[in-house]
Design a protein around this motif. Structure first.
Motif, PDB file in Angstrom:
ATOM      1  N   ALA A 579       0.976  -1.276   0.048  1.00  0.00           N
ATOM      2  CA  ALA A 579       0.061  -0.051   0.031  1.00  0.00           C
ATOM      3  C   ALA A 579       0.861   1.155  -0.133  1.00  0.00           C
ATOM      4  CB  ALA A 579      -0.784  -0.141   1.238  1.00  0.00           C
ATOM      5  N   GLY A 580       0.725   1.856  -1.093  1.00  0.00           N
ATOM      6  CA  GLY A 580       1.678   2.932  -1.248  1.00  0.00           C
ATOM      7  C   GLY A 580       2.393   3.090  -2.543  1.00  0.00           C
ATOM      8  N   ALA A 581       3.390   4.117  -2.752  1.00  0.00           N
ATOM      9  CA  ALA A 581       4.385   4.239  -3.884  1.00  0.00           C
ATOM     10  C   ALA A 581       5.648   4.650  -3.225  1.00  0.00           C
ATOM     11  CB  ALA A 581       3.795   5.135  -4.671  1.00  0.00           C
ATOM     12  N   PRO A 582       6.181   3.638  -2.539  1.00  0.00           N
ATOM     13  CA  PRO A 582       7.736   3.911  -1.906  1.00  0.00           C
ATOM     14  C   PRO A 582       8.857   4.297  -2.945  1.00  0.00           C
ATOM     15  CG  PRO A 582       7.280   1.524  -1.553  1.00  0.00           C
ATOM     16  CD  PRO A 582       5.840   2.281  -2.161  1.00  0.00           C
ATOM     17  N   ALA A 583       9.724   4.961  -2.405  1.00  0.00           N
ATOM     18  CA  ALA A 583      10.909   5.074  -3.284  1.00  0.00           C
ATOM     19  C   ALA A 583      11.755   3.941  -3.638  1.00  0.00           C
ATOM     20  CB  ALA A 583      11.931   6.227  -2.753  1.00  0.00           C
ATOM     21  N   SER A 584      11.370   3.031  -2.731  1.00  0.00           N
ATOM     22  CA  SER A 584      12.193   1.563  -2.897  1.00  0.00           C
ATOM     23  C   SER A 584      11.372   0.655  -3.809  1.00  0.00           C
ATOM     24  CB  SER A 584      12.225   0.894  -1.436  1.00  0.00           C
ATOM     25  OG  SER A 584      10.957   0.583  -0.944  1.00  0.00           O
ATOM     26  N   ALA A 585      10.310   1.254  -4.640  1.00  0.00           N
ATOM     27  CA  ALA A 585       9.585   0.316  -5.505  1.00  0.00           C
ATOM     28  C   ALA A 585      10.361  -0.343  -6.427  1.00  0.00           C
ATOM     29  CB  ALA A 585       8.497   1.140  -6.061  1.00  0.00           C
ATOM     30  N   PRO A 586      11.490   0.176  -7.047  1.00  0.00           N
ATOM     31  CA  PRO A 586      12.375  -0.624  -8.073  1.00  0.00           C
ATOM     32  C   PRO A 586      12.955  -1.637  -7.578  1.00  0.00           C
ATOM     33  CG  PRO A 586      12.531   1.870  -8.320  1.00  0.00           C
ATOM     34  CD  PRO A 586      11.790   1.749  -7.318  1.00  0.00           C
ATOM     35  N   GLU A 587      13.698  -1.447  -6.290  1.00  0.00           N
ATOM     36  CA  GLU A 587      14.282  -2.559  -5.707  1.00  0.00           C
ATOM     37  C   GLU A 587      13.340  -3.762  -5.206  1.00  0.00           C
ATOM     38  OE1 GLU A 587      14.712   0.301  -4.878  1.00  0.00           O
ATOM     39  OE2 GLU A 587      16.617   1.097  -5.634  1.00  0.00           O
ATOM     40  N   LEU A 588      12.217  -3.353  -4.924  1.00  0.00           N
ATOM     41  CA  LEU A 588      11.211  -4.469  -4.623  1.00  0.00           C
ATOM     42  C   LEU A 588      10.776  -5.404  -5.762  1.00  0.00           C
ATOM     43  CD1 LEU A 588       8.863  -2.297  -1.753  1.00  0.00           C
ATOM     44  CD2 LEU A 588      10.858  -3.946  -1.365  1.00  0.00           C
ATOM     45  N   GLU A 589      10.502  -4.504  -6.895  1.00  0.00           N
ATOM     46  CA  GLU A 589       9.935  -5.147  -8.031  1.00  0.00           C
ATOM     47  C   GLU A 589      11.171  -6.136  -8.665  1.00  0.00           C
ATOM     48  OE1 GLU A 589       9.221  -1.972 -10.841  1.00  0.00           O
ATOM     49  OE2 GLU A 589       7.293  -1.529  -9.940  1.00  0.00           O
ATOM     50  N   ALA A 590      12.476  -5.650  -8.258  1.00  0.00           N
ATOM     51  CA  ALA A 590      13.544  -6.633  -8.768  1.00  0.00           C
ATOM     52  C   ALA A 590      13.426  -8.100  -7.973  1.00  0.00           C
ATOM     53  CB  ALA A 590      14.662  -5.959  -8.317  1.00  0.00           C
ATOM     54  N   GLN A 591      12.916  -7.971  -6.876  1.00  0.00           N
ATOM     55  CA  GLN A 591      12.784  -9.020  -5.751  1.00  0.00           C
ATOM     56  C   GLN A 591      11.353  -9.959  -5.955  1.00  0.00           C
ATOM     57  OE1 GLN A 591      14.300  -8.294  -1.692  1.00  0.00           O
ATOM     58  NE2 GLN A 591      14.383  -6.116  -2.460  1.00  0.00           N
ATOM     59  N   GLY A 592      10.634  -9.491  -7.136  1.00  0.00           N
ATOM     60  CA  GLY A 592       9.357 -10.130  -7.468  1.00  0.00           C
ATOM     61  C   GLY A 592       8.161  -9.567  -6.769  1.00  0.00           C
ATOM     62  N   ILE A 593       8.260  -8.437  -6.138  1.00  0.00           N
ATOM     63  CA  ILE A 593       7.285  -7.545  -5.603  1.00  0.00           C
ATOM     64  C   ILE A 593       6.509  -6.504  -6.441  1.00  0.00           C
ATOM     65  CG2 ILE A 593       6.329  -6.124  -3.409  1.00  0.00           C
ATOM     66  CD1 ILE A 593       8.749  -7.550  -1.879  1.00  0.00           C
ATOM     67  N   THR A 594       5.466  -6.981  -7.412  1.00  0.00           N
ATOM     68  CA  THR A 594       5.014  -6.076  -8.408  1.00  0.00           C
ATOM     69  C   THR A 594       3.906  -5.458  -8.094  1.00  0.00           C
ATOM     70  OG1 THR A 594       4.363  -7.969  -9.501  1.00  0.00           O
ATOM     71  CG2 THR A 594       6.480  -7.559 -10.058  1.00  0.00           C
ATOM     72  N   ASN A 595       3.187  -5.740  -7.092  1.00  0.00           N
ATOM     73  CA  ASN A 595       1.678  -5.304  -7.044  1.00  0.00           C
ATOM     74  C   ASN A 595       1.879  -4.123  -5.757  1.00  0.00           C
ATOM     75  OD1 ASN A 595       0.606  -7.192  -8.456  1.00  0.00           O
ATOM     76  ND2 ASN A 595       0.689  -8.568  -6.880  1.00  0.00           N
ATOM     77  N   PHE A 596       1.343  -2.962  -6.359  1.00  0.00           N
ATOM     78  CA  PHE A 596       1.354  -1.794  -5.312  1.00  0.00           C
ATOM     79  C   PHE A 596      -0.084  -0.789  -5.745  1.00  0.00           C
ATOM     80  CE2 PHE A 596       5.856  -2.544  -6.398  1.00  0.00           C
ATOM     81  CZ  PHE A 596       6.330  -2.252  -5.418  1.00  0.00           C
ATOM     82  N   ILE A 597      -0.713  -0.454  -4.641  1.00  0.00           N
ATOM     83  CA  ILE A 597      -1.754   0.312  -4.748  1.00  0.00           C
ATOM     84  C   ILE A 597      -1.457   1.781  -4.189  1.00  0.00           C
ATOM     85  CG2 ILE A 597      -3.504  -1.596  -4.853  1.00  0.00           C
ATOM     86  CD1 ILE A 597      -4.209  -1.076  -1.926  1.00  0.00           C
ATOM     87  N   ASN A 598      -1.989   2.767  -4.701  1.00  0.00           N
ATOM     88  CA  ASN A 598      -1.884   4.165  -4.252  1.00  0.00           C
ATOM     89  C   ASN A 598      -2.927   5.308  -4.912  1.00  0.00           C
ATOM     90  OD1 ASN A 598      -0.521   5.225  -6.691  1.00  0.00           O
ATOM     91  ND2 ASN A 598       0.980   3.494  -5.979  1.00  0.00           N
TER      92      ASN A 598
END
Length: 616
Positions: A579-598
């Protein structure tokens, strides 16, 4: 002594020039862009400032006229006694008569009769109107074969020898908007038969001052997703087309104009709708005046209004009562001739006796408890509303002239201009609803979490009918969300979204509330939680709840560590959402975490994606 005190008061509070106000505002903005922060860019094609002053009224020509005076901005009469309108469906004349008598005794003085049979006869008309004292009520006929019904009604009032000045009847005959918009063509080639019949009826009703043969159904545009300016401009254009056709058929401008009635929708855009009706009267008065009528009263626009169908919701339907109330306030403050408040359940079932009573009582309360009928044009002189009236009139006139430049309403419609324009506006509204730039309470924001659709809510009620070819199809803005939610309710499943709150407590709670509202819009059951002391505790509770979706709710700085840990502990047993749009989103996506809501998410498309992932 009193004069001394007054002089002292004004000396202590000298007028503040606009420049000083602007200086203070600029300072408070601390470098932020004034236009982006404070100026509202409307869909109607003009900007609205954060405040208005007397100087904003300079150059507005219609100021100074009174109610009942040309150009009728402030009203066509020196009073505001609108009629309370309610429509009865006439499948059985005797049953419709019983219902009509009941509501006429409950405050209605403008009765709509929607004929359901194509074989409606003179005997049926007698049954329908039995016991109704015609001089005491205004009648409006719509539905099947309205020209035939008009013939029957004109014959009846002549047979009954009712005084001509006491007859108040309107017929909803509208081949230009109603037929052309719905079917893409007239009732006959180029409408010769339709307009010939209209001329015959006008000639028969010529001596009846209060009979209107044509009703321009402008709500067709509003309920198809048009802007306020488009609804006004296209309605005026259709009215002008009627005026020209009727004069070409041999009628004078006075005879033609006095037989035309206008019907508009009224949306929840409160101040804009007040201004729309004021602008409508002014523009129509000037259109008719251009043909040099013998009397200015021919320039008066007779306006019926009905509260919007476009913004009604099938879920959380009681909110429709609030919408209907504010819309009714706009229409009555603006001085319409008659008003119908749509029952709150009209979008998904035949209105019940209760919903019809509530709708009727909205107007009765505005009259008898709020005394709106005792004030003429209370908006007159308001810097804001007078400026809005001018702005809407200017934009509507510009669009009206564009339609005229294409040969008038009929030619512009046949060329596809009107449909394309309204479809573009509707598409923008749909996008704004999907992304929550425009809120429909109970549908795309703040849904009733515990509500499950009852048997009365059918797929047909929430499925949008697409317009085919060069036609318009009225719809409701909430339909896309409702159709999605109904599929969940009828799926036999109970998908769950679990709020895993961790890290910073304040941000965890804020994100959790946002996510609960987000997923509940699809009918997904949300499991909220105050706070988990550890991620392990949260994941354990989520797995025990058998939630298909687990939403990590924390501060942006917490996600870099928290989200990967939740992913690891879940082990693919649920869909992980951040839940959110954190600055760390690219790093999280690289780890397979691709679902974000904001707040920038397309709520509709995102929810459809998750439902598809869950097999719904």
């Amino acid at each position: 002594m009193a004069n001394t005190k007054r002089e002292k008061l004004f000396a202590e509070s000298p007028p503040v020039p606009t420049e000083k106000w602007e200086e203070v505002i600029t300072a408070d903005l601390k470098g932020a862009d004034y236009e982006r922060k404070l100026v509202w860019k409307t869909a109607e094609g003009f900007s609205v400032r954060p405040y208005y002053r007397a100087e904003n009224l300079e150059g507005i020509k219609f100021l100074g006229s009174q109610a009942g005076e040309f150009p009728y901005v402030r009203g066509t009469h020196a009073h505001n006694r609108w009629r309370v309108h309610q429509t009865v469906s006439v499948a059985s004349p005797s049953m419709a008569n019983a219902e009509a008598l009941k509501i006429l005794n409950a405050g209605v003085d403008s009765l709509g009769l929607c004929i359901a049979s194509e074989t409606f006869s003179a005997a049926d008309l007698e049954t329908l109107l039995a016991g109704i004292h015609l001089p005491a009520v205004e009648l409006t006929f719509c539905g099947q074969k309205t020209p035939n019904v008009a013939e029957l009604m004109l014959a009846k009032i002549e047979k009954d020898n009712i005084a001509k000045e006491e007859v108040r009847i309107a017929f909803c005959i509208d081949p230009l908007v109603k037929n052309l918009s719905a079917k893409g063509d007239f009732c006959s080639p180029n409408g010769e038969n339709c307009f010939g019949r209209i001329v015959e009826l006008i000639n028969k009703a010529k001596e009846y001052k209060h009979i209107r043969i044509v009703t321009v159904t402008g709500q067709t545009f509003g309920n198809s997703g048009s802007t306020i300016v488009e609804e006004l401009a296209f309605t005026l254009s259709a009215g002008h087309d009627y005026l020209v056709r009727l004069m070409d058929a041999g009628l004078t401008v006075d005879e033609a104009a006095r037989k035309i009635r206008f019907s508009f929708s009224v949306s929840s855009n409160y101040f804009m709708e007040i201004a729309k009706f004021r602008a409508a009267r002014m523009l129509w008065a000037n259109i008719v005046k251009g043909y040099s009528p013998e009397k200015n009263c021919a320039c008066k626009m007779l306006i019926h209004a009905e509260t919007s169908r476009w913004n009604q919701t099938a879920y959380d339907p009681y909110v429709n009562m609030l919408r209907g109330t504010t819309e009714a306030m706009s229409a009555t403050i603006a001085g319409v001739h008659s008003l119908e408040v749509m029952p709150f359940d009209a979008s998904f079932e035949a209105p019940t006796e209760f919903s019809q009573r509530i709708a009727r009582n909205v107007e009765l309360l505005l009259k008898h408890e709020s005394h709106f009928d005792q004030v003429v044009d209370p908006a007159g002189g308001s810097y804001y509303i007078e400026t809005l009236t001018q702005s809407i009139a200017a934009e509507a006139w510009k669009l009206f002239l564009e339609v005229e430049g294409k040969g008038g309403y009929t030619e512009a419609y046949k060329a596809g201009f009107i449909v394309e324009r309204i479809k573009a506006s509707a598409a923008l509204k749909d996008k704004n609803i999907a992304t929550r730039r425009q809120i429909l309470l109970g549908a795309n924001q703040y849904p009733n979490f515990t509500e499950v659709a009852g048997k009365e809510l059918t797929a047909e009620a929430v499925t949008r009918k697409q317009a085919e070819g060069n036609t318009l199809a009225p719809y409701r803005g909430a339909m896309a969300f409702e159709e999605m939610r109904l599929k969940v309710d009828r799926s036999g499943k109970e998908p769950k979204a679990f709020m895993l709150t961790c890290g910073n407590l304040g941000m965890a709670r804020a994100r959790s509330q946002f996510a609960c509202n987000f997923f509940a819009c699809a009918g997904i059951k949300v499991i909220d939680n105050t706070y988990f002391k550890s991620i392990e505790e949260g994941v354990k509770a989520a797995l025990e709840a058998k939630a298909e979706i687990v939403v990590v709710c924390a501060a942006d700085d917490d996600y870099a560590e928290a989200a990967p840990k939740v992913k690891e502990l879940l082990g693919g047993k649920a869909i992980l959402v951040v839940a959110g749009a954190p600055a760390s989103a690219p790093e999280l996506e690289a780890q397979g975490i691709t679902n974000f809501i904001n707040v920038k998410s397309n709520v509709l498309e995102t929810l459809k994606f998750y439902l598809k992932e869950m097999g719904i």
